[in-house]
Design a protein around this motif. Structure first.
Motif, short mmCIF file in Angstrom:
data_model
loop_
_atom_site.label_atom_id
_atom_site.label_comp_id
_atom_site.label_asym_id
_atom_site.label_seq_id
_atom_site.Cartn_x
_atom_site.Cartn_y
_atom_site.Cartn_z
N ILE A 35 0.84 -1.20 0.00
CA ILE A 35 0.00 0.00 0.00
C ILE A 35 0.87 1.25 0.00
O ILE A 35 0.60 2.22 -0.72
CB ILE A 35 -0.96 -0.01 1.21
CG1 ILE A 35 -2.01 -1.10 1.03
CG2 ILE A 35 -1.61 1.35 1.41
CD1 ILE A 35 -2.86 -1.34 2.25
N ARG A 36 1.93 1.21 0.77
CA ARG A 36 2.85 2.36 0.85
C ARG A 36 3.51 2.61 -0.51
O ARG A 36 3.57 3.75 -0.98
CB ARG A 36 3.91 2.04 1.91
CG ARG A 36 4.71 3.18 2.39
CD ARG A 36 5.55 2.73 3.58
NE ARG A 36 6.48 3.75 3.99
CZ ARG A 36 7.34 3.60 4.97
NH1 ARG A 36 7.37 2.49 5.66
NH2 ARG A 36 8.16 4.58 5.28
N THR A 37 3.99 1.57 -1.15
CA THR A 37 4.62 1.69 -2.46
C THR A 37 3.62 2.16 -3.51
O THR A 37 3.91 3.05 -4.32
CB THR A 37 5.23 0.35 -2.88
OG1 THR A 37 6.16 -0.06 -1.89
CG2 THR A 37 5.93 0.45 -4.22
N ALA A 38 2.43 1.58 -3.50
CA ALA A 38 1.40 1.96 -4.47
C ALA A 38 0.99 3.42 -4.31
O ALA A 38 0.73 4.11 -5.31
CB ALA A 38 0.19 1.05 -4.33
N THR A 39 0.95 3.90 -3.09
CA THR A 39 0.59 5.30 -2.85
C THR A 39 1.62 6.24 -3.46
O THR A 39 1.26 7.22 -4.13
CB THR A 39 0.47 5.57 -1.34
OG1 THR A 39 -0.53 4.70 -0.80
CG2 THR A 39 0.10 7.00 -1.06
N ILE A 40 2.88 5.95 -3.26
CA ILE A 40 3.94 6.80 -3.80
C ILE A 40 3.94 6.76 -5.33
O ILE A 40 4.08 7.79 -6.00
CB ILE A 40 5.32 6.38 -3.25
CG1 ILE A 40 5.32 6.39 -1.73
CG2 ILE A 40 6.42 7.26 -3.80
CD1 ILE A 40 4.86 7.66 -1.10
N ILE A 91 1.08 8.90 -6.69
CA ILE A 91 1.37 10.34 -6.66
C ILE A 91 2.27 10.71 -7.83
O ILE A 91 2.05 11.72 -8.50
CB ILE A 91 2.01 10.73 -5.31
CG1 ILE A 91 0.97 10.59 -4.19
CG2 ILE A 91 2.56 12.16 -5.36
CD1 ILE A 91 1.53 10.70 -2.79
N GLY A 92 3.27 9.90 -8.11
CA GLY A 92 4.16 10.16 -9.24
C GLY A 92 3.44 10.10 -10.58
O GLY A 92 3.62 10.97 -11.44
N VAL A 93 2.61 9.10 -10.76
CA VAL A 93 1.86 8.95 -12.02
C VAL A 93 0.86 10.09 -12.18
O VAL A 93 0.67 10.61 -13.28
CB VAL A 93 1.17 7.57 -12.08
CG1 VAL A 93 0.20 7.49 -13.24
CG2 VAL A 93 2.21 6.48 -12.19
N ALA A 94 0.22 10.49 -11.09
CA ALA A 94 -0.72 11.61 -11.16
C ALA A 94 -0.01 12.90 -11.57
O ALA A 94 -0.58 13.73 -12.28
CB ALA A 94 -1.42 11.80 -9.82
N ALA A 154 4.88 18.25 -5.29
CA ALA A 154 4.65 16.84 -5.59
C ALA A 154 5.57 15.96 -4.75
O ALA A 154 5.15 14.93 -4.21
CB ALA A 154 4.87 16.57 -7.08
N ALA A 155 6.82 16.36 -4.63
CA ALA A 155 7.77 15.60 -3.81
C ALA A 155 7.38 15.63 -2.34
O ALA A 155 7.44 14.61 -1.64
CB ALA A 155 9.18 16.15 -4.00
N LEU A 156 6.96 16.80 -1.86
CA LEU A 156 6.54 16.91 -0.46
C LEU A 156 5.30 16.06 -0.18
O LEU A 156 5.19 15.44 0.89
CB LEU A 156 6.28 18.37 -0.09
CG LEU A 156 7.51 19.26 0.01
CD1 LEU A 156 7.11 20.71 0.27
CD2 LEU A 156 8.46 18.77 1.08
N LEU A 157 4.39 16.02 -1.14
CA LEU A 157 3.20 15.18 -0.99
C LEU A 157 3.58 13.71 -0.90
O LEU A 157 3.06 12.97 -0.05
CB LEU A 157 2.24 15.42 -2.15
CG LEU A 157 0.92 14.68 -2.13
CD1 LEU A 157 0.10 15.09 -0.91
CD2 LEU A 157 0.15 14.96 -3.40
N ALA A 158 4.50 13.28 -1.75
CA ALA A 158 4.96 11.89 -1.72
C ALA A 158 5.67 11.58 -0.40
O ALA A 158 5.45 10.52 0.20
CB ALA A 158 5.87 11.61 -2.91
N LEU A 159 6.52 12.49 0.05
CA LEU A 159 7.23 12.28 1.31
C LEU A 159 6.27 12.24 2.50
O LEU A 159 6.43 11.43 3.41
CB LEU A 159 8.29 13.36 1.51
CG LEU A 159 9.51 13.28 0.60
CD1 LEU A 159 10.36 14.54 0.74
CD2 LEU A 159 10.32 12.04 0.90
N LEU A 160 5.29 13.12 2.49
CA LEU A 160 4.30 13.14 3.57
C LEU A 160 3.50 11.84 3.61
O LEU A 160 3.29 11.26 4.68
CB LEU A 160 3.36 14.34 3.41
CG LEU A 160 2.26 14.46 4.46
CD1 LEU A 160 2.85 14.74 5.83
CD2 LEU A 160 1.27 15.54 4.07
#
Length: 89
Positions: free
Chosen positions: A23-28, A31-34, A68-74
């Motif tokens: 789930i953690r990997t899929a979320t990141i 975000i990148g694909v979006a 985008a990077a901050l969103l992925a890190l958060l």
């Protein structure tokens, strides 16, 4: 023990670490694909990035890349906290 008890008391707790990691990997990745989806006109933060590349504007690229990077890190940090709270290792 019944099959349901084995599933919920043994197998599911053992599999929880792998499930949460997925789930953690899929979320990141999502975000990148979006962000990249702006390339096909989907909008979002990627619009700033692609517009900045087209105009050769570093500030415009960073206006999309940093949030985008901050969103992925958060998201990664919060899901990491969830893993620790559930005591999954």
């Amino acid at each position: 023990m019944t099959r349901a008890q084995i599933l919920f008391r043994v197998r599911f707790p053992l599999a929880l670490a792998v499930i949460l990691a997925g789930i953690r990997t899929a979320t990141i990745i999502t975000i990148g694909v979006a962000t990249i989806a702006a390339a096909i006109g989907a909008g979002g933060l990627g619009t700033f990035i692609f517009r900045g590349v087209a105009l050769v504007s570093d500030s415009l690229i960073l206006a999309g890349a940093i949030p985008a990077a901050l969103l992925a890190l958060l998201a990664d940090f919060l899901l990491g906290l969830l893993e620790r709270k559930l005591k999954v290792s």
